[in-house]
Write a protein that holds these residues in place. Structure first.
Motif, mmCIF file in Angstrom:
data_model
loop_
_atom_site.group_PDB
_atom_site.id
_atom_site.type_symbol
_atom_site.label_atom_id
_atom_site.label_comp_id
_atom_site.label_asym_id
_atom_site.label_seq_id
_atom_site.Cartn_x
_atom_site.Cartn_y
_atom_site.Cartn_z
ATOM 1 N N ARG A 1 0.874 -1.297 -0.024
ATOM 2 C CA ARG A 1 0.165 -0.049 0.046
ATOM 3 C C ARG A 1 0.912 1.207 0.133
ATOM 4 O O ARG A 1 0.584 2.342 -0.811
ATOM 5 N N VAL B 1 -0.491 16.896 -1.953
ATOM 6 C CA VAL B 1 -0.498 15.547 -1.597
ATOM 7 C C VAL B 1 -1.711 15.281 -0.718
ATOM 8 O O VAL B 1 -2.239 13.946 -0.868
ATOM 9 N N LEU B 2 -2.221 16.121 0.002
ATOM 10 C CA LEU B 2 -3.512 15.902 0.793
ATOM 11 C C LEU B 2 -4.852 16.022 -0.025
ATOM 12 O O LEU B 2 -5.216 17.284 -0.374
ATOM 13 N N GLN B 3 -5.439 15.164 -0.002
ATOM 14 C CA GLN B 3 -6.872 15.007 -0.695
ATOM 15 C C GLN B 3 -7.835 14.635 0.152
ATOM 16 O O GLN B 3 -8.071 13.373 0.061
ATOM 17 N N MET C 1 -9.487 10.962 1.210
ATOM 18 C CA MET C 1 -9.521 10.078 2.506
ATOM 19 C C MET C 1 -10.888 9.785 2.872
ATOM 20 O O MET C 1 -10.964 8.878 3.692
ATOM 21 N N VAL D 1 -11.879 6.649 1.354
ATOM 22 C CA VAL D 1 -11.132 5.506 2.016
ATOM 23 C C VAL D 1 -11.817 5.250 3.505
ATOM 24 O O VAL D 1 -11.967 3.983 3.600
ATOM 25 N N LEU E 1 -2.935 4.422 8.703
ATOM 26 C CA LEU E 1 -2.563 4.067 7.421
ATOM 27 C C LEU E 1 -2.273 5.228 6.543
ATOM 28 O O LEU E 1 -1.451 5.625 5.892
ATOM 29 N N ILE E 2 -3.499 6.096 6.709
ATOM 30 C CA ILE E 2 -3.560 7.269 5.692
ATOM 31 C C ILE E 2 -2.308 8.248 6.188
ATOM 32 O O ILE E 2 -1.723 9.039 5.396
HETATM 33 C C1 LIG Z 1 -2.646 8.147 -1.787
HETATM 34 C C2 LIG Z 1 -3.246 9.141 -2.078
HETATM 35 O O1 LIG Z 1 -2.584 10.407 -1.025
HETATM 36 C C3 LIG Z 1 -3.228 10.468 0.203
HETATM 37 C C4 LIG Z 1 -3.337 9.286 1.146
HETATM 38 C C5 LIG Z 1 -4.431 8.605 1.153
HETATM 39 C C6 LIG Z 1 -4.558 7.062 1.398
HETATM 40 O O2 LIG Z 1 -3.687 6.588 2.115
HETATM 41 O O3 LIG Z 1 -5.461 6.329 0.817
HETATM 42 C C7 LIG Z 1 -5.685 9.329 0.409
HETATM 43 C C8 LIG Z 1 -5.650 10.440 0.167
HETATM 44 C C9 LIG Z 1 -4.391 11.417 0.187
HETATM 45 O O4 LIG Z 1 -4.346 12.354 0.422
HETATM 46 C C10 LIG Z 1 -4.200 9.812 -2.660
HETATM 47 O O5 LIG Z 1 -4.449 10.851 -2.978
HETATM 48 O O6 LIG Z 1 -4.902 8.794 -3.412
#
Ligand SMILES: C=C(O[C@@H]1C=C(C(=O)O)C=C[C@H]1O)C(=O)O
Length: 126
Positions: free
Chosen positions: A42, A60-62, A66, A69, A94-95
């Motif tokens: 992952r 980076v931060l979305q 999030m 997920v 995890l995130i």
């Molecule tokens: C992996 C990503 O980046 C970050 C990590 C995520 C994750 O661990 O699932 C989800 C959102 C993001 O800010 C993504 O943008 O998909």
């Protein structure tokens, strides 16, 4: 045969609690290894996401992603009898680690910043 007619041979071949514990712990060890492999994979995918984000100047931060997920993990917990609080904490961890790895890569910490991805079939053998 009823309980009054169990022979000595039957009782000596019954698995002991220790044997059963060993067998269950072997299963746990196998599941733990699979969990760690999946976590490594992952994070390796998140490292690839970070490289893509860096190349295309994407944040980076979305938060929307999030939420998706977390929501999916909660649905899974609900359908499978897991504690929602536990799964919430697990995915927060995890995130959080994914974002730390991604931030290191975007900040230019270099190729060593991310986790090792799992070997693929075409990879050179070293
Ligand atoms: C992996 C990503 O980046 C970050 C990590 C995520 C994750 O661990 O699932 C989800 C959102 C993001 O800010 C993504 O943008 O998909």
């Amino acid at each position: 045969m009823n309980d009054r007619h169990i022979s000595a041979a039957d009782t000596t071949t019954a698995p002991t609690p220790e044997t059963q514990l060993d067998a269950l712990r072997s299963e746990l060890d196998r599941v733990d290894r699979a969990l760690l492999d999946d976590i490594r994979d992952r994070l390796a995918l998140c490292a690839r996401v970070a490289e893509l984000k860096q190349r295309h100047d994407i944040a980076v931060l979305q938060p929307g992603r999030m939420q998706v997920v977390h929501r999916r993990a909660q649905d899974y917990a609900h359908r499978n009898g897991l504690s929602g609080d536990f799964v919430e904490e697990l995915f927060t961890l995890l995130i959080g680690e994914a974002c730390r790895v991604e931030n290191d890569i975007v900040a230019g910490a270099g190729a060593d910043a991310g986790p090792r991805r799992a070997a693929r079939s075409g990879d050179p053998q070293i």
